[in-house]
Design a protein around this motif. Sequence first.
Motif: not given
Length: 367
Positions: A6-7, A260-267, A315-317
Amino acid sequence: MRTRIPLALVTVAAALAGCVTAQTAAAQPPAPRDGRTGHACSPMVAVHGYSDSLDKTRYHGLPVAGVSALAPDGDGHLAALSDRSVLFTLDVARHGPSPHARTVGGVRLADGAGAPLDSEGLVVERRGTRLVTSETEPSIGRYTADGTFTGERLPVPRALRVRPEGRAEPNQTFEGLTASHGGRKLTASMEGPLEGDGTDARRRALVRFQNWRLGPPSAPARGASPTSQWAYPVDAGLGVAEIAATGDGRYLVLERGYDVDAGANTIRLYLADPRRASDVAAVEALRTGPGGVRPARKTLLADLGDCPDLGAPNPSPQPNPLLDNIEALAVTGRSHGRLRLLLASDDNERAEEVTRLYRLSARLPRG
């Protein structure tokens, strides 16, 4: 692959989830970071534009969402596969930085029993049929352009099947699919490792890429047979989201993860070279080192978090608001020694995620 964690995010502004294109960002480009494009992510990769033209749209009632794979379909359009068991046809702008797109077709997919698929990987064959992976079993089935299942499935080695029949974890199977050698060779990538497989010396999990030799054009599935298999070391915390053949025996590999803690995607975009890798089809447990297997060699082309953000909203940080849950990758051509690439993100039908198309180019190191 649908998001499994979950985000833990607070939605910023609902208006930002609407339709935005890269033309505004392109009007005020960031300061040049290399002499070629000014949009460099690394010395080998540049991002030229993005488009949110598909975000939160519908086609004849079908949500244009869950985009997990892209493939040129041979008639100037692009096939887009949704993990909601839908195959879309997109008309994507071919010129300019923004890959602005509109949906011009959409059909539902089902297996032989009429059940929906967890559809993740896609190849459009020369005769127009579609090879589609389902992550559930896993399986690879053949479909006509109108979404009709032909009844043809490729044989899958038992070890790659989901436990207890095989050793694969649920939702960690055939995430990527690509064809090479004029469509006679097919390669599928597992998203995660099999039960019992190990790591390399850098503690990177070893995932398996499976190859098939397809039969003659008149009946490619009936003559299909699994051939070699090789190991690929995936970065810690990431999974293999997609692969694409480069035409010279190497593969682009898209690795993806979410913190999930940083709210970040890694690509991250890698180049994998399996030409000296061990064939691990008969290897029970993957290990490297003395007496172990030799995995494919991989070279980092770019961490897409280092790309300029092009003024993109999100829309997300996200630390880089250009990024989202990128799952799809397709090679759309070549120009001046560089591969032209199109990527897409899967919004999981969430307000805090975006369906976004990205236009990139990549210069590959010599093989």
